[in-house]
Scaffold this motif. Structure first.
Motif, PDB file in Angstrom:
ATOM      1  N   ASN A  63       0.816  -1.217   0.000  1.00 40.19           N
ATOM      2  CA  ASN A  63       0.000   0.000   0.000  1.00 40.19           C
ATOM      3  C   ASN A  63       0.849   1.267   0.000  1.00 40.19           C
ATOM      4  OD1 ASN A  63      -2.314  -1.582   0.074  1.00 40.19           O
ATOM      5  ND2 ASN A  63      -2.479  -1.473   2.301  1.00 40.19           N
ATOM      6  N   THR A  64       2.074   1.180   0.512  1.00 38.57           N
ATOM      7  CA  THR A  64       2.941   2.351   0.599  1.00 38.57           C
ATOM      8  C   THR A  64       3.817   2.530  -0.638  1.00 38.57           C
ATOM      9  OG1 THR A  64       4.602   1.030   1.751  1.00 38.57           O
ATOM     10  CG2 THR A  64       3.030   2.268   3.125  1.00 38.57           C
ATOM     11  N   GLY A  65       3.768   1.588  -1.579  1.00 40.98           N
ATOM     12  CA  GLY A  65       4.595   1.680  -2.773  1.00 40.98           C
ATOM     13  C   GLY A  65       4.045   2.682  -3.770  1.00 40.98           C
ATOM     14  N   SER A  66       4.903   3.127  -4.673  1.00 36.64           N
ATOM     15  CA  SER A  66       4.490   4.114  -5.673  1.00 36.64           C
ATOM     16  C   SER A  66       3.744   3.487  -6.847  1.00 36.64           C
ATOM     17  CB  SER A  66       5.715   4.878  -6.183  1.00 36.64           C
ATOM     18  OG  SER A  66       6.645   3.978  -6.774  1.00 36.64           O
ATOM     19  N   THR A  67       3.870   2.174  -7.028  1.00 37.07           N
ATOM     20  CA  THR A  67       3.273   1.533  -8.201  1.00 37.07           C
ATOM     21  C   THR A  67       1.784   1.270  -8.051  1.00 37.07           C
ATOM     22  OG1 THR A  67       5.401   0.509  -8.699  1.00 37.07           O
ATOM     23  CG2 THR A  67       3.486  -0.421  -9.806  1.00 37.07           C
ATOM     24  N   LEU A  68       1.320   0.910  -6.870  1.00 37.60           N
ATOM     25  CA  LEU A  68      -0.083   0.542  -6.685  1.00 37.60           C
ATOM     26  C   LEU A  68      -1.055   1.614  -7.173  1.00 37.60           C
ATOM     27  CD1 LEU A  68      -2.285  -1.410  -5.766  1.00 37.60           C
ATOM     28  CD2 LEU A  68      -1.983  -0.510  -3.442  1.00 37.60           C
ATOM     29  N   PRO A  69      -0.902   2.900  -6.794  1.00 34.73           N
ATOM     30  CA  PRO A  69      -1.863   3.886  -7.301  1.00 34.73           C
ATOM     31  C   PRO A  69      -1.815   4.049  -8.821  1.00 34.73           C
ATOM     32  CG  PRO A  69      -0.281   4.927  -5.783  1.00 34.73           C
ATOM     33  CD  PRO A  69       0.032   3.464  -5.836  1.00 34.73           C
ATOM     34  N   VAL A  70      -0.633   3.902  -9.414  1.00 30.08           N
ATOM     35  CA  VAL A  70      -0.491   4.016 -10.864  1.00 30.08           C
ATOM     36  C   VAL A  70      -1.177   2.834 -11.538  1.00 30.08           C
ATOM     37  CG1 VAL A  70       1.204   3.959 -12.741  1.00 30.08           C
ATOM     38  CG2 VAL A  70       1.613   5.381 -10.728  1.00 30.08           C
ATOM     39  N   LEU A  71      -0.929   1.639 -11.025  1.00 30.58           N
ATOM     40  CA  LEU A  71      -1.526   0.422 -11.559  1.00 30.58           C
ATOM     41  C   LEU A  71      -3.055   0.492 -11.468  1.00 30.58           C
ATOM     42  CD1 LEU A  71      -0.220  -3.084 -10.603  1.00 30.58           C
ATOM     43  CD2 LEU A  71      -2.611  -2.568 -10.447  1.00 30.58           C
ATOM     44  N   ALA A  72      -3.563   0.972 -10.335  1.00 32.02           N
ATOM     45  CA  ALA A  72      -5.015   1.085 -10.153  1.00 32.02           C
ATOM     46  C   ALA A  72      -5.618   2.099 -11.124  1.00 32.02           C
ATOM     47  CB  ALA A  72      -5.333   1.472  -8.713  1.00 32.02           C
ATOM     48  N   ALA A  73      -4.953   3.237 -11.290  1.00 33.59           N
ATOM     49  CA  ALA A  73      -5.463   4.265 -12.202  1.00 33.59           C
ATOM     50  C   ALA A  73      -5.383   3.808 -13.656  1.00 33.59           C
ATOM     51  CB  ALA A  73      -4.672   5.562 -12.016  1.00 33.59           C
ATOM     52  N   ARG A  74      -4.310   3.144 -14.027  1.00 34.73           N
ATOM     53  CA  ARG A  74      -4.121   2.678 -15.407  1.00 34.73           C
ATOM     54  C   ARG A  74      -5.065   1.520 -15.726  1.00 34.73           C
ATOM     55  NH1 ARG A  74      -0.144   3.831 -19.410  1.00 34.73           N
ATOM     56  NH2 ARG A  74      -0.705   2.544 -21.181  1.00 34.73           N
TER      57      ARG A  74
END
Length: 177
Positions: A63-74
C-alpha cells in the motif's frame, strides 16, 4: 471465528517474515505506467494463479509503494516472470531507489503498451485489473490475463539457461533444469 490460544503471544512481523522467507517463491517484476507513459514497477514473489476460466492471476502490492496507485489508475499491468539471469532486474526493482527502469532494458508489451522486461524474463502476462482487495498493509490485485508470452526454449538472450529465478532464505537461486 477462531480464538487465539490462551497465553500465546501474537506473531511479530519479524517472525512472520522469517517463516515466509523460509519457503522460496518465484520472482517477478510487476510493471505499469502512468498516463504520461512514466514506467513504474516492483519486485514481487506474491504471484499466483486464481482461475483458468476466465484466466485470472493475483499479485500483492504494498500500500505504501508508488506503483499501486499508478496500476489502479491505469487499470492494467504486466507480470514479468524472471529467469535465473534476471537477478539484476529483481535487485533493481526490490530497491526503493529511483531510476529502476534505467538499470534494465525494457520495451512496450504488445497488448497493453506497458513495460516488458523480455531480456530478464522467461514469461510475461499482460493483465487488466479485475479487482483490488485491501489486505492489511498490501492490496491484492486480481488481474484478468489478456495475453501471455513464454520463452520458446530454455535459453536466455545471453545464452544461459532461462530457468525461473527463486528467492528464499534471503538469497536468489535458479530453478534446476
Amino acid at each position: 471465528m477462531v480464538s487465539p490460544l490462551a497465553g500465546t503471544a501474537p506473531v511479530t512481523p519479524d517472525a512472520f517474515r522469517a517463516v515466509m522467507g523460509a519457503h522460496p517463491g518465484g520472482v517477478s517484476v510487476v510493471t505499469s505506467a502512468d498516463g504520461s507513459g512514466q514506467p513504474y514497477g516492483f519486485a514481487c514473489t506474491a504471484v499466483c494463479s486464481v482461475s483458468l476460466d476466465p484466466p485470472l492471476l493475483l499479485v500483492c502490492a504494498a500500500n505504501t509503494g508508488s506503483t499501486l496507485p499508478v496500476l489502479a489508475a491505469r487499470g492494467a499491468f504486466v507480470v514479468n516472470f524472471l529467469h535465473g539471469t534476471g537477478r539484476r532486474a529483481a535487485e533493481a526493482f526490490a530497491s526503493r531507489t529511483a531510476g529502476r527502469f534505467s538499470k534494465v532494458p525494457w520495451e512496450p508489451a504488445p497488448a497493453t503498451g506497458l513495460p516488458a522486461l523480455r531480456e530478464d524474463s522467461h514469461a510475461l502476462a499482460e493483465c487488466r485489473v479485475e479487482r483490488l482487495v485491501p489486505a492489511g498493509d498490501h492490496t491484492i490485485v486480481i488481474g484478468e490475463v489478456l495475453r501471455t508470452e513464454t520463452a520458446n526454449d530454455t535459453t536466455a538472450s545471453d545464452g544461459s539457461t532461462a530457468a525461473p529465478l527463486l528467492y528464499g532464505m534471503r538469497r536468489y537461486v535458479t530453478w534446476p533444469l
